[in-house]
Enzyme design. Structure first.
Site, PDB file in Angstrom:
ATOM      1  N   ALA A 129      -4.856  13.079  10.367  1.00  0.00           N
ATOM      2  CA  ALA A 129      -4.767  14.500  10.206  1.00  0.00           C
ATOM      3  C   ALA A 129      -5.903  15.175  11.082  1.00  0.00           C
ATOM      4  CB  ALA A 129      -4.819  14.904   8.685  1.00  0.00           C
ATOM      5  N   GLY A 130      -5.579  15.492  12.004  1.00  0.00           N
ATOM      6  CA  GLY A 130      -6.567  16.104  12.962  1.00  0.00           C
ATOM      7  C   GLY A 130      -5.913  17.559  13.265  1.00  0.00           C
ATOM      8  N   GLU A 362     -12.556  21.672  16.799  1.00  0.00           N
ATOM      9  CA  GLU A 362     -12.327  22.964  16.273  1.00  0.00           C
ATOM     10  C   GLU A 362     -10.931  23.247  16.972  1.00  0.00           C
ATOM     11  OE1 GLU A 362     -14.438  24.489  14.195  1.00  0.00           O
ATOM     12  OE2 GLU A 362     -15.280  22.601  14.035  1.00  0.00           O
TER      13      GLU A 362
END
Length: 379
Positions: A129-130, A362
């Site tokens: 899960a990026g 981010e």
């Protein structure tokens, strides 16, 4: 605020950070990279100078300045040490989320410690899960008096050095799918551990690792924000983080240019300084113009944040533009250095490696483009 006129307080914090960066951090940046050593002394200096928490209210150990003040300081740090900039950027993201969503008791407990240099990480990413954070599987199960966490988080910045983490976990489900909740987890909580250290291409002093939760129990008082509203905390972290990481990219780009200006005015080829060749002059002029434009994108996002206005799209633009530019600028600066640029004798090689991560974390830059396109109504 006028974009082109900094206040006296903003100039002060910028100059203070520049002095620390140029007089202390620059001398050890190469060693920190080579040894993959956490720059604890840099964090201590920044905390003692009041830079880490400069934008916090005075009641929580800050100086009561604005967020732009921190951004100005962070650029100065990034010019010489991308790893240190990355560390304080993540710390600032966690500090922002705690200030936005924390209870009075949580703020009083943690924010003064954070201003003093006790680091707080932000744990969102998982092995599977990026960019798609909704794919996370770390679970929080409600029990009497608290919650039990099980799972693992990956690529957590400064994990071995962090005293606390903000952790996003799956806490339930509703008609639309998973529900997420944010928790504050202290490093000495039973069931919490730091796992595998990740050896990276760049920002090697910002030690990155896995963190693991095995029947890790946290009290109800450690919930950050509302139960089931953890994704709101996560999204707030990303918006702020994009300004911080965009500033890291900006500082790296400006630092590489500063090194190149020195090099081309000293290096003699064909009987002339490199700086006397028009191709070099025009190339550097073009790069500096782009860097200055990138700075204004980030300042715009920071000013909007300070004003309490929506800034997510502007943050995405600043991060997208500056991270792509940092890769272009550092690559070009290596080229201007010739063979020396490819060696570790000059810092531009390290700067090029440090720049790459800013296109990835981010939210990878493809995600930034999605955010911007949606704001334009392009769906």
């Amino acid at each position: 605020m006028n974009y082109f006129q900094l206040t006296e307080d903003q100039k002060m914090i910028k100059d203070l950070a520049r002095d620390l960066a140029q007089k202390k951090f620059k001398a050890i940046a190469a060693a920190i990279d080579e040894e993959e050593r956490f720059p604890a002394e840099n964090i201590k200096d920044l905390a003692e100078a009041g830079i880490l928490g400069c934008w916090l209210p005075e009641e929580y150990g800050g100086a009561g300045l604005d967020f732009l003040s921190f951004i100005l300081a962070n650029e100065e740090v990034a010019k010489v040490c991308g790893a240190t900039s990355s560390i304080i950027s993540t710390h600032c993201v966690s500090m922002t989320c705690l200030n936005l969503f924390g209870t009075k008791e949580q703020k009083e407990k943690y924010l003064p410690l954070m201003a003093e240099g006790h680091l707080m990480g932000f744990a969102l990413t998982e092995p599977n899960a990026g960019s798609d954070a909704s794919g996370m599987t770390t679970k929080a199960e409600k029990v009497d008096g608290g919650w039990v966490l099980n799972g693992a988080k990956m690529f957590i910045s400064s994990a071995p050095a962090n005293d606390f983490h903000i952790v996003i976990a799956v806490s339930g489900a509703n008609a639309r799918g998973k529900e997420f909740t944010a928790f504050i987890v202290d490093k000495d909580t039973p069931g919490f551990s730091v796992g595998k250290h990740i050896h990276k291409m760049g920002i090697r002093g910002a030690q990155t690792a896995e963190i693991v939760f095995e029947d890790c129990k946290v009290a109800d008082s450690q919930v950050l924000g509302q139960v089931g509203k953890g994704m709101k905390v996560a999204l707030a972290s990303l918006d702020t983080g994009r300004i911080c990481m965009g500033t890291q990219a900006l500082g790296i780009a400006q630092g590489a240019l500063d090194e190149t200006y020195r090099y081309v005015t000293e290096r003699i080829q064909f009987g002339k300084r490199l700086s006397q060749f028009q191709d070099v002059q025009f190339g550097l002029a073009n790069l500096q113009t782009k860097v200055d434009a990138g700075r204004l994108l980030l300042w715009r996002a920071a000013v909007l944040k300070d004003a309490g206005e929506p800034f997510g799209t502007e943050a995405a633009m600043g991060k997208l533009y500056n991270s792509d530019l940092a890769m272009k600028v550092t690559t070009e600066c290596v080229q201007y250095h010739g063979g020396y640029g490819y060696s570790r004798e000059y810092p531009v090689e390290r700067m090029m490696r440090d720049a790459k991560i800013t296109q990835i974390y981010e939210g990878a830059n493809a995600i930034q483009k999605m955010v911007i396109a949606r704001a334009l109504g392009v769906k």
